[in-house]
Design an enzyme around this catalytic site. Structure first.
Site, PDB file in Angstrom:
ATOM      1  N   CYS A  12       0.588  -1.296   0.130  1.00 35.73           N
ATOM      2  CA  CYS A  12       0.137  -0.203  -0.029  1.00 35.73           C
ATOM      3  C   CYS A  12       0.693   1.188   0.147  1.00 35.73           C
ATOM      4  CB  CYS A  12      -1.030  -0.031   1.114  1.00 35.73           C
ATOM      5  SG  CYS A  12      -2.046   1.621   1.106  1.00 35.73           S
ATOM      6  N   LYS A  39      -9.038  -9.881   5.493  1.00 34.12           N
ATOM      7  CA  LYS A  39      -8.990  -8.854   6.729  1.00 34.12           C
ATOM      8  C   LYS A  39      -9.214  -9.370   8.227  1.00 34.12           C
ATOM      9  CE  LYS A  39     -10.146  -5.294   3.669  1.00 34.12           C
ATOM     10  NZ  LYS A  39     -11.205  -4.184   3.177  1.00 34.12           N
ATOM     11  N   VAL A  52      -6.315   0.571   4.973  1.00 33.55           N
ATOM     12  CA  VAL A  52      -4.910   0.714   5.559  1.00 33.55           C
ATOM     13  C   VAL A  52      -4.542   1.942   5.096  1.00 33.55           C
ATOM     14  CG1 VAL A  52      -4.242  -1.452   6.230  1.00 33.55           C
ATOM     15  CG2 VAL A  52      -3.958  -0.507   4.109  1.00 33.55           C
ATOM     16  N   GLU A  68      -7.051   7.259   7.644  1.00 35.25           N
ATOM     17  CA  GLU A  68      -6.860   8.177   6.351  1.00 35.25           C
ATOM     18  C   GLU A  68      -5.427   8.399   6.563  1.00 35.25           C
ATOM     19  OE1 GLU A  68      -8.378   9.008   3.702  1.00 35.25           O
ATOM     20  OE2 GLU A  68      -9.868   7.358   3.960  1.00 35.25           O
ATOM     21  N   SER A  69      -4.514   8.293   5.409  1.00 33.27           N
ATOM     22  CA  SER A  69      -3.304   8.685   5.468  1.00 33.27           C
ATOM     23  C   SER A  69      -2.909  10.279   5.742  1.00 33.27           C
ATOM     24  CB  SER A  69      -2.378   8.311   4.291  1.00 33.27           C
ATOM     25  OG  SER A  69      -3.042   8.891   3.133  1.00 33.27           O
TER      26      SER A  69
HETATM   27  N1  LIG Z   1      -7.787   7.450   1.356  1.00 32.14           N
HETATM   28  C1  LIG Z   1      -7.129   6.629   1.931  1.00 32.14           C
HETATM   29  C2  LIG Z   1      -6.859   5.510   0.847  1.00 32.14           C
HETATM   30  C3  LIG Z   1      -6.281   4.374   1.535  1.00 32.14           C
HETATM   31  C4  LIG Z   1      -6.344   2.962   0.597  1.00 32.14           C
HETATM   32  O1  LIG Z   1      -6.945   3.209  -0.289  1.00 32.14           O
HETATM   33  N2  LIG Z   1      -5.702   2.010   0.950  1.00 32.14           N
HETATM   34  C5  LIG Z   1      -5.870   0.591   0.350  1.00 32.14           C
HETATM   35  C6  LIG Z   1      -4.582   0.040   0.146  1.00 32.14           C
HETATM   36  S1  LIG Z   1      -3.456   0.965  -0.615  1.00 32.14           S
HETATM   37  C7  LIG Z   1      -6.924  -0.462   1.160  1.00 32.14           C
HETATM   38  O2  LIG Z   1      -6.744  -0.422   2.314  1.00 32.14           O
HETATM   39  N3  LIG Z   1      -7.803  -0.825   0.642  1.00 32.14           N
HETATM   40  C8  LIG Z   1      -8.948  -1.702   0.927  1.00 32.14           C
HETATM   41  C9  LIG Z   1      -9.102  -2.935   0.315  1.00 32.14           C
HETATM   42  O3  LIG Z   1      -8.390  -3.472  -0.786  1.00 32.14           O
HETATM   43  O4  LIG Z   1     -10.013  -3.735   0.778  1.00 32.14           O
HETATM   44  C10 LIG Z   1      -5.974   6.992   2.674  1.00 32.14           C
HETATM   45  O5  LIG Z   1      -5.417   8.181   2.198  1.00 32.14           O
HETATM   46  O6  LIG Z   1      -5.419   6.381   3.713  1.00 32.14           O
END
Ligand SMILES: N[C@@H](CCC(=O)N[C@@H](CS)C(=O)NCC(=O)O)C(=O)O
Length: 235
Positions: A12, A39, A52, A68-69
């Site tokens: 990620c 998960k 994440v 949220e990052s």
């Molecule tokens: N807007 C979120 C985006 C985070 C995101 O998209 N994470 C992805 C992995 S890179 C995730 O956990 N996706 C959930 C999944 O694949 O079920 C942030 O900035 O933290």
């Protein structure tokens, strides 16, 4: 001082932003890896969007998850030394905007590796090339490197280190023309690749894991990887 655990997935790029910031600030933290395709139950309790990164902050016997990052990066700016945001409000606002641009760039990269056929792949590559043209112009207009804001490594650098890392795996598959003819972008990419915090934000086998991930997409990039002899640049 609180203890920090960064709930992570090995591929990620949003997780990497937080890891880079923590390392730049010399803040000790633990990594807890999860598999997004399986998960654990506890993850749903701390991640309202099921994504994440999540930073779990433990202080005075309480554990508080931050998701949220962008929120994690701002929390670290608010509570930890070695600021990665610039001092003046206008620069900070512009940097937040470029961080959002970085997230859009990641969406563009996902469109590229999910493209089902050559036509969609070329469209995605062209769109990404346009986005990096904008970055090239921004770098030309505002600073002299090595970082986005010149001498100071900033939050925008934490966002683009993970973005450029994709191209280390894309490059051997083919020249899709996305970063071609952009000297400032390429100089920035090289500087970020050599920065220890960026380098160490992923596990050692990250390139293999990303290649495996791409091979499992069953998308156009997968066919380029499987048939290197017939693969030609999309542009
Ligand atoms: N807007 C979120 C985006 C985070 C995101 O998209 N994470 C992805 C992995 S890179 C995730 O956990 N996706 C959930 C999944 O694949 O079920 C942030 O900035 O933290």
């Amino acid at each position: 001082m609180s203890e920090l655990t960064l709930v992570s997935h090995k591929l990620c790029p949003y997780v990497q932003r937080a890891a880079i910031s923590l390392t730049e600030k010399s803040v000790p933290f633990e990594r807890r890896w999860i598999d997004l395709s399986d998960k654990p139950d506890w993850f749903a309790d701390i991640s309202p969007l099921g994504k994440v990164p999540v930073l779990v902050v433990e202080a005075d016997g309480e554990r508080t998850p931050i998701f949220e990052s962008a929120a994690i990066l701002e929390y670290l700016e608010d509570t930890r030394p070695h600021p990665l945001h610039l001092a003046d409000a206008v620069s900070r606002a512009r940097h937040r905007a470029w961080i959002e641009f970085g997230s859009e760039t990641l969406n563009g990269i996902a469109r590229l590796y999910n493209a089902p056929d050559a036509e969609a792949f070329t469209a995605a590559a062209n769109k990404l090339a346009d986005m990096f043209d904008r970055i090239e112009s921004e770098l030309a207009a505002h600073q002299s490197g090595p970082w986005f804001a010149g001498e100071d490594f900033s939050l925008v650098d934490t966002v683009f280190g993970p973005i450029f890392r994709y191209f280390d795996v894309f490059d051997p598959i083919g020249d899709f023309g996305i970063l071609r003819g952009k000297p400032l972008v390429n100089a920035w990419r090289s500087a970020l690749a050599a920065r220890p915090s960026v380098r160490d934000a992923v596990v050692a086998d990250y390139p293999d894991l990303l290649r495996d991930f791409l091979l499992r997409r069953r998308s156009h990039i997968t066919s380029l990887m499987r048939e290197p002899a017939t693969a030609s640049p999309a542009l």
